[in-house]
Design an enzyme around this catalytic site. Structure first.
Site: not given
Length: 218
Positions: A11, A36, A38, A40, A69, A71, A140, A178
């Site tokens: 990540s 990966h 993330d 946000m 991913h 979020m 998660m 994750d």
């Protein structure tokens, strides 16, 4: 090397944000098949990380599978930008939409694989109807929004149940986990039947990285 070992997806959230190229070099050096991202937005979770420009800036430097991913609230607003930037998979949260099936179709229309994620407090029943259509299910194992948390062990029961349904119905999705995955938890995660392991601080900030990789791949 065990050919049935889980796919490793480091990540980028845990990398040094000033040195993403060095992070990518480390991913290549340790032959991690996936990277990966993330993403946000400061609303779905408190933190803000990065956008599609980071994916685009690294895309021509790597043939690694780019796993995004989201979020974010209204995740559909970001699908086209990340697909254009070079994402291979886009995962969004079931908690962020009332129209998950339509969003999966939208991602597939962009020529990208589609994943669905669920938070620790969200039951599997929330995504059962989606399972025939998705390419990935992200469990998660910590509450989303920050790295370095300890894994919630009961989330492995979700992994086991997803593996049972995948086998019973011959579904094609990958099961991804994750949160809190390290050299101490990796055996339990593997035993649960995981397909893809997201590793943040365990990969980019771990003095025991070699031990973690050995246990992942044994």
């Amino acid at each position: 090397m065990n050919t049935n070992m889980p796919i490793l997806a480091p990540s980028l959230l845990s990398a040094n944000f000033a040195h993403f190229q060095e992070a990518l070099t480390l991913v290549h050096q340790h032959q991690a098949p996936w990277l990966h991202f993330d993403v946000m937005d400061g609303q779905f979770v408190p933190a803000i990380t990065f956008g599609s420009q980071v994916v685009a800036s690294l895309r021509d430097k790597s043939e690694t599978f780019f796993d995004v991913h989201l979020m974010t609230n209204t995740p559909e607003r970001h699908f086209a930008a990340f697909a254009q930037a070079g994402a291979n998979n886009i995962t969004f949260h079931i908690e962020a939409t009332h129209h998950a099936h339509a969003l999966v179709q939208q991602i597939h229309t962009l020529g990208v694989k589609a994943g669905i994620a669920l938070n620790p407090a969200t039951p599997l029943s929330a995504i059962v109807e989606l399972l025939p259509f998705v390419d990935l299910v992200l469990v998660m194992s910590v509450n989303p929004g920050a790295g370095g948390q300890s894994m919630i062990p009961s989330m492995l029961q979700k992994v086991k149940r997803l593996q049972q349904m995948k086998s019973h119905y011959n579904y094609p999705y990958h099961i991804q986990i994750d949160g809190g995955i390290n050299e101490s938890t990796i055996f339990a995660v593997k035993n649960a039947g995981i397909d893809v392991v997201v590793a943040g601080s365990a990969f980019f900030a771990n003095p025991k990285l070699d031990l973690f990789l050995q246990r992942l791949r044994s």
